[in-house]
Design a protein around this motif. Structure first.
Motif, mmCIF file in Angstrom:
data_model
loop_
_atom_site.group_PDB
_atom_site.id
_atom_site.type_symbol
_atom_site.label_atom_id
_atom_site.label_comp_id
_atom_site.label_asym_id
_atom_site.label_seq_id
_atom_site.Cartn_x
_atom_site.Cartn_y
_atom_site.Cartn_z
ATOM 1 N N LEU A 63 4.366 9.335 -6.195
ATOM 2 C CA LEU A 63 2.947 8.994 -6.104
ATOM 3 C C LEU A 63 2.228 9.258 -7.423
ATOM 4 C CD1 LEU A 63 1.905 10.223 -2.549
ATOM 5 C CD2 LEU A 63 1.587 7.933 -3.470
ATOM 6 N N ALA A 119 1.844 5.170 1.250
ATOM 7 C CA ALA A 119 0.718 5.343 0.324
ATOM 8 C C ALA A 119 1.051 4.764 -1.048
ATOM 9 C CB ALA A 119 0.362 6.825 0.210
ATOM 10 N N LEU A 123 -0.855 1.558 -3.055
ATOM 11 C CA LEU A 123 -1.354 1.644 -4.434
ATOM 12 C C LEU A 123 -0.693 0.620 -5.350
ATOM 13 C CD1 LEU A 123 -1.541 5.531 -4.818
ATOM 14 C CD2 LEU A 123 -3.460 3.937 -4.805
ATOM 15 N N TRP A 426 -2.310 9.269 5.263
ATOM 16 C CA TRP A 426 -1.835 9.050 3.895
ATOM 17 C C TRP A 426 -2.267 7.680 3.379
ATOM 18 C CZ3 TRP A 426 -0.232 11.689 -0.121
ATOM 19 C CH2 TRP A 426 0.278 12.973 0.047
ATOM 20 N N ALA A 430 -4.515 6.805 0.053
ATOM 21 C CA ALA A 430 -4.205 5.781 -0.948
ATOM 22 C C ALA A 430 -5.421 4.893 -1.203
ATOM 23 C CB ALA A 430 -3.018 4.940 -0.484
#
Length: 489
Positions: A63, A119, A123, A426, A430
């Protein structure tokens, strides 16, 4: 005319290094907490701590890299806060697994990995949050579809009287958790488009302006949706959450107390009907009001034993708590999901529980800060709505555990056992990261630089004009020679 780079809230690179360090510390909370809970078990060869730490660590690294490449101007505090909450939640579920028959730890670790991957995908593929505005009414249709899924025979599953789960390949999932995201997208899209009509149309009665009937349509939809969930799925918590989400968003969009008054009237009417005609709601309220009545406490259906044991657990924790591994979560039913706040309060005390609530407050405040910073109305409402849904959910959960309001069975975000809740929250994170990136990213804007030429504007000639007239004349002059306007990076 020249293009200049204006960077809003551009933090130095050191802040993102600090964000990475904070993320690493947040991940480390999981194995440290598990070691404090029972070091002998871990020393004896238990590897659950390693699986949880690797899942969190790898997910956090992925992430972080995705954010650096796709949303590098995002708020650097959102990810560490969520990782810390998720870490402590995993540790508490692990601790409860040691002393009860529940074995939710392995499933929660698996869902943590799935949720963090989801997530990262959001993105990666959501280049601009404003693209979600194009699916406003599709989001409403998806929400209705998700909420109807548990009612389908053979697919829906009833647990503890509530029919809010579906079963696929032996695994259960709660579609309503995803529906709260799609509903937030619908409300944000609708309210950002119709805000002016809602504010200005309608008759004025004294200091209040009554909205037109057709402008009340979204509220009726939200109210009927909540009542439908309450009647057909018998889930008081989700009904409160959905209607609370809409009330928060319409107040944020309009700033008018009138809508809150109307909303409370709808709630009062719905609550009165539900209490008198829906047995599930009746038992919830009865166990709340008469929690310490022996007959209600020992009642098989709708008894108050869970509530009372949770309150005693919080009381026994005191100010500093009994310490990791020294509590009695085995005395409270669903101590790893509905009542995990009571379990944490018993072992960490009021100070530890206060620290957790402080982290939630910081997370929500970063969401509202992203809402204030982003320029488009849709992004403002979406970020504020997603932040508000966490506030409403926390209020309902903690209010139920402490007997401020009836216990509803909602999960604590990022901490309670439950894969669908973890996945949905989650994804919300995001979306908040993506919106905060748009709010904080550098922007290309037009600057007016008059030159010494025959067509240079004499601003002194406009000194007696209003601001709107000056801006419009400058714009007209520039448009004659230049193309384009403000450009966002």
């Amino acid at each position: 005319m020249a293009l200049s780079l204006r960077q809003k809230n551009d933090a130095p690179r050191s802040r993102y290094i600090v964000g990475f360090i904070l993320s690493a510390v947040a991940v480390a909370l999981c194995p440290i907490s598990m070691w404090l809970i029972d070091s002998e078990v871990i020393a004896g060869g238990d590897t659950r701590w390693l699986t949880a730490t690797l899942t969190l660590g790898i997910g956090a690294l992925v992430l972080y890299l995705v954010i650096q490449f796709k949303a590098r101007f995002a708020d650097p505090l959102i990810l560490p806060l969520v990782l810390a909450l998720n870490s402590i939640g995993l540790a508490m579920i692990y601790r409860i697994d040691l002393t009860t028959s529940a074995q939710a730890g392995a499933s929660q670790v698996m869902w943590t990995g799935v949720a963090m991957a989801a997530a990262a995908i959001v993105l990666l593929f959501l280049k601009d949050h404003r693209a979600l505005r194009r699916v406003t009414y599709i989001s409403l249709a998806v929400s209705l579809f998700l909420l109807l899924l548990p009612l389908i025979p053979g697919l829906g599953l009833e647990i503890n009287g509530a029919r809010i789960w579906i079963s696929i390949a032996g695994r259960t999932f709660q579609p309503g958790e995803i529906a709260k995201i799609t509903l937030a997208i619908f409300f944000a899209g609708y309210l950002s488009t119709h805000r002016d009509l809602i504010l200005l149309a309608g008759k004025r009665v004294g200091p209040f302006r009554l909205p037109r009937f057709k402008d009340l349509a979204p509220m009726f939809i939200a109210w009927l949706l909540s009542i439908g969930v309450l009647v057909f799925q018998r889930d008081l918590g989700s009904a409160i959450l959905f209607f609370g989400l809409f009330m928060a968003m319409i107040f944020l969009a309009t700033g008018q107390v009138t809508w809150l008054v109307l909303g409370f009237l709808f709630v009062a009417a719905g609550g009165f009907l539900a209490y008198n005609f829906i047995s599930h709601v009746y038992y919830r309220i009865s166990s709340w009001v008469h929690a310490f009545d022996p007959d209600v406490y020992n009642q098989v259906v709708g008894g108050s034993g869970q509530i009372v044991q949770g309150v005693f657990g919080l009381a026994s924790g005191g100010l500093f708590g009994r310490g990791w591994g020294n509590g009695r979560p085995d005395l409270v039913s669903y101590s790893n999901s509905d009542m995990i706040i009571a379990s944490l309060g018993e072992e960490l005390g009021l100070i530890g529980l206060g620290a957790l609530l402080m982290m939630y407050m910081l997370l929500v405040s970063r969401g509202f800060r992203a809402s204030l910073g982003v320029r488009d109305a849709f992004g403002k409402l979406l970020a504020a709505g997603l932040s508000a849904v966490m506030v409403v959910q926390l209020f309902v959960v903690i209010g139920g555990v402490t007997r401020l309001i009836p216990l509803t069975g909602l999960t604590t975000p990022f901490m309670s056992a439950g894969g669908s809740s973890l996945l949905a929250n989650w994804v919300i994170v995001a979306l908040l990261i993506a919106i905060s990136h748009s709010a904080r990213a550098p922007q290309l804007v037009d600057t007016f630089e008059p030159e010494e030429s025959s067509d240079t504007i004499d601003l002194d000639s406009y000194e007696n004009d209003g601001a709107t007239s000056v801006i419009s004349r400058i714009t007209d002059h520039n448009n004659a020679d230049h193309q384009g306007g403000a450009v966002r990076e």
